[in-house]
Design a protein around this motif. Structure first.
Motif, PDB file in Angstrom:
ATOM      1  N   ARG A 249      76.090  15.074   2.270  1.00 26.71           N
ATOM      2  CA  ARG A 249      74.670  15.354   2.205  1.00 26.71           C
ATOM      3  C   ARG A 249      74.420  16.765   1.648  1.00 26.71           C
ATOM      4  O   ARG A 249      75.024  17.733   2.099  1.00 26.71           O
ATOM      5  CB  ARG A 249      74.021  15.226   3.586  1.00 26.71           C
ATOM      6  CG  ARG A 249      74.254  13.884   4.234  1.00 26.71           C
ATOM      7  CD  ARG A 249      73.545  12.758   3.484  1.00 26.71           C
ATOM      8  NE  ARG A 249      73.928  11.475   4.029  1.00 26.71           N
ATOM      9  CZ  ARG A 249      74.785  10.640   3.437  1.00 26.71           C
ATOM     10  NH1 ARG A 249      75.335  10.977   2.285  1.00 26.71           N
ATOM     11  NH2 ARG A 249      75.092   9.489   3.987  1.00 26.71           N
TER      12      ARG A 249
ATOM     13  N   HIS B  64      75.332  13.094  -3.138  1.00 29.43           N
ATOM     14  CA  HIS B  64      74.501  13.062  -1.933  1.00 29.43           C
ATOM     15  C   HIS B  64      74.430  11.644  -1.369  1.00 29.43           C
ATOM     16  O   HIS B  64      74.369  11.453  -0.155  1.00 29.43           O
ATOM     17  CB  HIS B  64      73.098  13.567  -2.257  1.00 29.43           C
ATOM     18  CG  HIS B  64      72.119  13.420  -1.139  1.00 29.43           C
ATOM     19  ND1 HIS B  64      72.084  14.273  -0.056  1.00 29.43           N
ATOM     20  CD2 HIS B  64      71.160  12.485  -0.899  1.00 29.43           C
ATOM     21  CE1 HIS B  64      71.132  13.892   0.786  1.00 29.43           C
ATOM     22  NE2 HIS B  64      70.557  12.809   0.305  1.00 29.43           N
ATOM     23  N   VAL B  65      74.442  10.659  -2.247  1.00 25.10           N
ATOM     24  CA  VAL B  65      74.361   9.259  -1.816  1.00 25.10           C
ATOM     25  C   VAL B  65      75.696   8.769  -1.273  1.00 25.10           C
ATOM     26  O   VAL B  65      75.757   8.118  -0.219  1.00 25.10           O
ATOM     27  CB  VAL B  65      73.896   8.363  -2.981  1.00 25.10           C
ATOM     28  CG1 VAL B  65      73.879   6.893  -2.565  1.00 25.10           C
ATOM     29  CG2 VAL B  65      72.527   8.799  -3.475  1.00 25.10           C
ATOM     30  N   TYR B  66      76.785   9.110  -1.943  1.00 21.29           N
ATOM     31  CA  TYR B  66      78.074   8.471  -1.648  1.00 21.29           C
ATOM     32  C   TYR B  66      79.076   9.370  -0.914  1.00 21.29           C
ATOM     33  O   TYR B  66      79.983   8.860  -0.245  1.00 21.29           O
ATOM     34  CB  TYR B  66      78.732   7.981  -2.939  1.00 21.29           C
ATOM     35  CG  TYR B  66      77.927   6.920  -3.644  1.00 21.29           C
ATOM     36  CD1 TYR B  66      77.833   5.626  -3.128  1.00 21.29           C
ATOM     37  CD2 TYR B  66      77.243   7.199  -4.819  1.00 21.29           C
ATOM     38  CE1 TYR B  66      77.094   4.643  -3.765  1.00 21.29           C
ATOM     39  CE2 TYR B  66      76.496   6.214  -5.469  1.00 21.29           C
ATOM     40  CZ  TYR B  66      76.434   4.952  -4.933  1.00 21.29           C
ATOM     41  OH  TYR B  66      75.698   3.989  -5.572  1.00 21.29           O
TER      42      TYR B  66
ATOM     43  N   GLY C 155      71.054   9.603   3.124  1.00 17.42           N
ATOM     44  CA  GLY C 155      71.867   9.517   1.914  1.00 17.42           C
ATOM     45  C   GLY C 155      71.148   8.947   0.714  1.00 17.42           C
ATOM     46  O   GLY C 155      71.776   8.747  -0.326  1.00 17.42           O
TER      47      GLY C 155
END
Length: 297
Positions: free
Chosen positions: A84, A79-81, A185
């Protein structure tokens, strides 16, 4: 140098307490998701669990039984990199379908109806093995049902990791972690504040002292226990120091909420647990407090 000169030895605590406490600015965001466990005493892997969602918009509640611990935390990093996680399909793609069973409920806006989740009998799952476990008993995902709502809110989904007791691990049913996933993110670990006043207490506080100590030992065995100080209850929501001002400041990292605007500047250690305060932030500004008071008048 061998001379009889008296010196003052200062220990590390005195040195650390002289440092300035950093004041953090609160970033206020509207969280559209709420989730509670109904009747936690009767919940189990065999009997199922009842969840009560409380959402500001139409949402989808998706429950994953036996979700892989490793894959879930990998999904949070994705989700961060990478992409989403704003829909159930996005989470399932990130998990590589590493779960045993999936259930889904549509939640209408402001609907607080209880939702029942249970493993089917043909799954033949009675427990998830000894600790440390490779799978969480239950992971609940709340996502916004309408695509246009995802453009309004900063928080686009919420992941709740829930322990459900079974034959091999009888720790009482509870939410272990709650993660709020942001559209930008990031994700935040939602933590409870320790109120110094006679306020809403966690459900575990209703248990007897023997049950609480047994639950804590099980949490420590599983590596899930936090260094959480005991909750002290007072008769009102007043500052624990002056007993006059309204409690407004949250102290970190202990998360005690026990000081008013006047007293917070005098403390480098939490008056509740004596832990050194690294940062602090107010629950509301003076302007907001004045507006609340004028509204009440």
């Amino acid at each position: 140098f061998g001379l009889g000169v008296p010196v003052i030895l200062r220990n590390s605590e005195e040195t650390e307490s002289s440092t300035r406490v950093l004041k953090k600015r609160m970033r206020q965001v509207k969280n559209p998701f709420g989730l509670e466990i109904s009747h936690p005493d009767t919940a189990s892997v065999a009997k199922g669990i009842t969840l009560t969602p409380d959402c500001l918009e139409d949402c989808v509640l998706t429950c994953y039984w036996g979700c892989s611990v490793q894959k879930l935390h990998e999904a949070l990093q994705k989700h961060v990199y990478c992409f989403r996680i704003n829909t159930p399909q996005a989470l399932e793609d990130a998990l590589y379908n590493e779960y045993l069973y999936r259930q889904q409920h549509f939640i209408q806006k402001n609907d607080k109806e209880e939702k029942y989740c249970q493993l089917p009998e043909d799954a033949e799952v009675v427990d998830f093995g000894p600790v440390p476990r490779a799978r969480y008993p239950l992971v609940a995902l709340l996502t916004l049902a309408e695509e246009e709502d995802r453009e309004i809110y900063d928080i686009i989904s919420m992941v709740a990791v829930i322990h459900v007791p079974d034959e091999s691990y009888r720790l009482s049913c509870r939410i272990l972690y709650q993660y709020l996933l942001l559209a930008q993110g990031q994700y935040h670990d939602l933590k409870q504040l320790f109120m110094s006043a006679n306020s809403t207490a966690p459900s575990s506080c209703d248990a007897s002292p023997g049950e609480r100590s047994a639950d804590r030992s099980l949490l420590e065995k599983a590596g899930l226990a936090e260094d959480e100080p005991e909750l002290h209850e007072e008769n009102s929501k007043d500052c624990v120091v002056c007993q006059n001002g309204t409690v407004n400041w949250v102290l970190l990292p202990c998360r005690h909420t026990c000081l008013c605007d006047s007293c917070v500047k005098y403390f480098q250690q939490c008056p509740m647990c004596r832990q050194f305060v690294q940062e602090s932030f107010p629950l509301s500004s003076k302007k907001e407090q004045e507006e609340d008071e004028s509204t009440q008048i």
